[in-house]
Design a protein around this motif. Structure first.
Motif, mmCIF file in Angstrom:
data_model
loop_
_atom_site.group_PDB
_atom_site.id
_atom_site.type_symbol
_atom_site.label_atom_id
_atom_site.label_comp_id
_atom_site.label_asym_id
_atom_site.label_seq_id
_atom_site.Cartn_x
_atom_site.Cartn_y
_atom_site.Cartn_z
ATOM 1 N N GLY A 263 0.641 -1.247 0.082
ATOM 2 C CA GLY A 263 0.027 0.175 -0.226
ATOM 3 C C GLY A 263 0.867 1.180 0.096
ATOM 4 N N VAL A 264 2.033 1.230 -0.202
ATOM 5 C CA VAL A 264 2.976 2.341 -0.146
ATOM 6 C C VAL A 264 2.767 3.149 -1.575
ATOM 7 C CG1 VAL A 264 5.415 3.292 -0.164
ATOM 8 C CG2 VAL A 264 4.525 1.452 1.495
ATOM 9 N N LYS A 265 2.484 4.375 -1.548
ATOM 10 C CA LYS A 265 2.363 5.044 -2.803
ATOM 11 C C LYS A 265 3.557 6.184 -3.150
ATOM 12 C CE LYS A 265 -1.747 3.170 -3.577
ATOM 13 N NZ LYS A 265 -1.647 1.860 -4.721
ATOM 14 N N SER A 266 4.296 6.366 -2.151
ATOM 15 C CA SER A 266 5.339 7.283 -2.527
ATOM 16 C C SER A 266 6.957 6.679 -2.227
ATOM 17 C CB SER A 266 5.171 8.280 -1.632
ATOM 18 O OG SER A 266 6.351 9.207 -1.646
ATOM 19 N N ALA A 267 7.817 6.894 -3.110
ATOM 20 C CA ALA A 267 9.186 6.407 -2.678
ATOM 21 C C ALA A 267 10.207 7.483 -3.289
ATOM 22 C CB ALA A 267 9.410 5.021 -3.320
ATOM 23 N N LYS A 268 11.481 6.940 -2.911
ATOM 24 C CA LYS A 268 12.749 7.729 -3.462
ATOM 25 C C LYS A 268 13.776 6.734 -3.336
ATOM 26 C CE LYS A 268 13.961 10.545 0.509
ATOM 27 N NZ LYS A 268 14.214 11.899 1.180
ATOM 28 N N TRP A 269 14.882 7.336 -3.850
ATOM 29 C CA TRP A 269 16.275 6.714 -3.680
ATOM 30 C C TRP A 269 17.161 7.845 -3.595
ATOM 31 C CZ3 TRP A 269 20.928 6.765 -6.864
ATOM 32 C CH2 TRP A 269 20.595 7.449 -8.040
ATOM 33 N N ARG A 331 16.403 3.039 -13.854
ATOM 34 C CA ARG A 331 15.730 1.925 -13.325
ATOM 35 C C ARG A 331 14.776 2.170 -12.222
ATOM 36 N NH1 ARG A 331 20.476 -1.382 -10.790
ATOM 37 N NH2 ARG A 331 18.777 -2.569 -10.106
ATOM 38 N N PHE A 332 15.049 2.959 -11.319
ATOM 39 C CA PHE A 332 14.007 3.286 -10.155
ATOM 40 C C PHE A 332 12.889 4.008 -10.806
ATOM 41 C CE2 PHE A 332 12.399 6.092 -6.790
ATOM 42 C CZ PHE A 332 12.485 5.115 -5.613
ATOM 43 N N ARG A 333 12.965 5.161 -12.002
ATOM 44 C CA ARG A 333 11.816 5.468 -12.384
ATOM 45 C C ARG A 333 11.035 4.387 -13.071
ATOM 46 N NH1 ARG A 333 14.015 8.469 -15.639
ATOM 47 N NH2 ARG A 333 14.286 7.445 -17.549
ATOM 48 N N LEU A 334 11.491 3.528 -13.858
ATOM 49 C CA LEU A 334 10.698 2.212 -14.631
ATOM 50 C C LEU A 334 10.017 1.446 -13.525
ATOM 51 C CD1 LEU A 334 13.161 1.707 -17.451
ATOM 52 C CD2 LEU A 334 10.782 2.728 -17.501
ATOM 53 N N ALA A 335 10.639 1.264 -12.269
ATOM 54 C CA ALA A 335 10.087 0.308 -11.264
ATOM 55 C C ALA A 335 8.942 0.835 -10.519
ATOM 56 C CB ALA A 335 11.328 -0.105 -10.116
ATOM 57 N N CYS A 336 8.891 2.197 -10.349
ATOM 58 C CA CYS A 336 7.924 3.113 -9.724
ATOM 59 C C CYS A 336 6.749 3.037 -10.884
ATOM 60 C CB CYS A 336 8.227 4.214 -9.452
ATOM 61 S SG CYS A 336 9.484 4.488 -8.034
ATOM 62 N N LYS A 337 7.066 3.253 -11.986
ATOM 63 C CA LYS A 337 5.966 3.214 -13.155
ATOM 64 C C LYS A 337 5.418 2.119 -13.271
ATOM 65 C CE LYS A 337 5.091 4.650 -17.655
ATOM 66 N NZ LYS A 337 5.767 5.402 -19.116
ATOM 67 N N ARG A 338 5.920 1.177 -13.109
ATOM 68 C CA ARG A 338 5.498 -0.329 -13.456
ATOM 69 C C ARG A 338 4.485 -0.867 -12.238
ATOM 70 N NH1 ARG A 338 9.972 -2.775 -13.147
ATOM 71 N NH2 ARG A 338 10.786 -2.296 -15.336
ATOM 72 N N VAL A 339 4.547 -0.169 -10.938
ATOM 73 C CA VAL A 339 3.716 -0.740 -10.237
ATOM 74 C C VAL A 339 2.845 0.351 -9.420
ATOM 75 C CG1 VAL A 339 4.972 -2.843 -9.280
ATOM 76 C CG2 VAL A 339 5.366 -0.557 -8.207
ATOM 77 N N GLY A 340 2.974 1.520 -10.058
ATOM 78 C CA GLY A 340 1.946 2.796 -9.652
ATOM 79 C C GLY A 340 2.499 3.346 -8.273
ATOM 80 N N VAL A 341 3.803 3.510 -8.134
ATOM 81 C CA VAL A 341 4.306 4.221 -7.061
ATOM 82 C C VAL A 341 4.865 5.487 -7.251
ATOM 83 C CG1 VAL A 341 6.174 4.195 -5.165
ATOM 84 C CG2 VAL A 341 4.726 2.191 -5.696
ATOM 85 N N GLY A 342 4.422 6.562 -6.735
ATOM 86 C CA GLY A 342 4.718 7.924 -7.100
ATOM 87 C C GLY A 342 6.335 8.358 -6.765
ATOM 88 N N HIS A 343 7.051 9.151 -7.313
ATOM 89 C CA HIS A 343 8.389 9.386 -7.002
ATOM 90 C C HIS A 343 8.735 10.852 -7.785
ATOM 91 C CE1 HIS A 343 9.138 8.299 -11.238
ATOM 92 N NE2 HIS A 343 10.127 8.710 -11.223
ATOM 93 N N GLY A 344 9.493 11.543 -6.883
ATOM 94 C CA GLY A 344 9.970 12.841 -7.577
ATOM 95 C C GLY A 344 8.410 13.630 -7.630
#
Length: 369
Positions: A263-269, A331-344
């Motif tokens: 259920g996490v919707k936000s991430a960053k590296w 890689r991070f951008r594509l990983a987030c887009k694939r599962v619907g997690v927002g970043h940046g």
């Protein structure tokens, strides 16, 4: 390849040694030869284990709220209930703070800790001062507010109680599932838009984690904590950090997938940072645990840091450059887009509410309206 036995390696601790920095002109220490021989013998069957016990010194500071003017961090004030951190993360950028006090940024940082039991009351007095203007207080910017000694001291919990009473917004960054102990407070604060929580997940390999951050919660527990926080309606964010080239970057995509599942919707590296004494400590750690790839790791680190072990510049310290950095970013951008997690820019905005603030009662005085 299995790491060779290292004379300064202590099981259950992150730093391989306790060398003291000379950056502040402090006296240096030399490890006794007999001690080195003793530790070096730990690989034999008849050698007793070496245990470095954690000591805690209680401090009575005069102030507790620290302000900063850094242009590249999203907060201007913080509270640190503890100095030093028993989690023992070898990459911790706060390690050099122990050098200023004639203590080792290595083993001393994770075994000789300082606690501030009066922090909650000091914070109440600060918030009650005439003219104070609220803005989110960051917890966990230096050392972890939920490190093991929090179980005994409960300073972080009492800080949250003070902030809830004053309706003051707070952000929390931690690597511990101990944050769930305070779920009752966090739920009430979240209902008032007064809190957001970030949990750092570095890898998904518990063996690697035990070397890299030996006294942190296991990766699976951190992900479970993110899920429980999200289910409770608390704004949560996963920090995939630090990304260590050729050590932890392989877990980037799976971490994003796992946190999305809970259920996490936000991430960053955040890329590995090696300020001051952290760089030689990290090199030493590599020599102990990953001698087969230490040169590769440091070569990539230098490539993303403009040819240096570390880039201390504002704005650039969190934004590595070069081919390797571009690859991690993609890689991070594509990983987030694939599962619907927002970043940046696509990440959910956790806007905390400062308008509810009310000066706390201190010393029997009525609230200041």
């Amino acid at each position: 390849m299995k790491a060779p036995n290292h004379p300064d390696s202590v099981k259950g601790r992150g730093a391989p040694s306790s060398d003291v920095s000379t950056r502040f002109g402090l006296a240096t220490r030399e490890t006794d030869g007999d001690w080195r021989d003793y530790v070096a013998s730990l690989g034999s069957d008849d050698a007793p284990p070496v245990k470095l016990r954690t000591s805690v010194t209680e401090e009575a500071p005069k102030t507790i709220l620290s302000f900063n003017a850094s242009p590249d961090v999203p907060f201007d004030r913080s509270v640190n209930a503890y100095r030093g951190c028993e989690h023992g993360c070898i990459y911790c950028y706060a390690r050099p703070t122990h050098a200023y006090h004639d203590l080792s940024p290595g083993l001393d940082f994770e075994t000789q800790l300082f606690a501030k039991p009066d922090a909650p009351e000091l914070l109440r007095k600060t918030l009650a001062k005439r003219g104070y203007r609220p803005a989110p207080i960051a917890l966990g910017t230096n050392t972890d507010p939920y490190q093991p000694i929090e179980k005994r001291y409960e300073i972080t919990r009492r800080i949250l109680e003070a902030c809830l009473d004053a309706r003051h917004p707070v952000t929390i960054t931690t690597k511990s599932d101990r944050v769930l102990r305070d779920l009752d407070l966090l739920e009430e604060m979240a209902a008032r838009r007064l809190v957001a929580v970030a949990v750092s997940v570095t890898s998904l390999d518990s063996v690697l984690s035990s070397k890299l951050e030996p006294r942190c919660a296991a990766p699976a527990k951190r992900i479970a904590a993110l899920g429980k926080l999200a289910a409770a309606g608390i704004p949560v964010h996963c920090s995939v950090s630090p990304i260590i080239p050729a050590i932890t970057d392989e877990f980037m995509e799976e971490i994003i997938a796992r946190v999305a599942d809970v259920g996490v919707k936000s991430a960053k590296w955040i890329p590995l940072r090696l300020p001051h004494e952290v760089a030689p400590l990290f090199r030493e750690w590599l020599a102990v645990h990953y001698p087969d790839r230490s040169s590769k790791v440091m070569r990539i680190v230098r490539e993303i840091r403009g040819g240096r072990d570390n880039d201390p510049g504002f704005h650039t310290r969190f934004k590595p450059s070069g081919v390797w950095a571009d690859m991690f970013r993609a890689r991070f951008r594509l990983a987030c887009k694939r599962v619907g997690v927002g970043h940046g820019k696509t990440a959910p905005k956790f806007e905390l509410d400062c308008s509810q603030f009310r000066a706390p009662e201190v010393g029997g005085q009525m609230r200041l309206l």
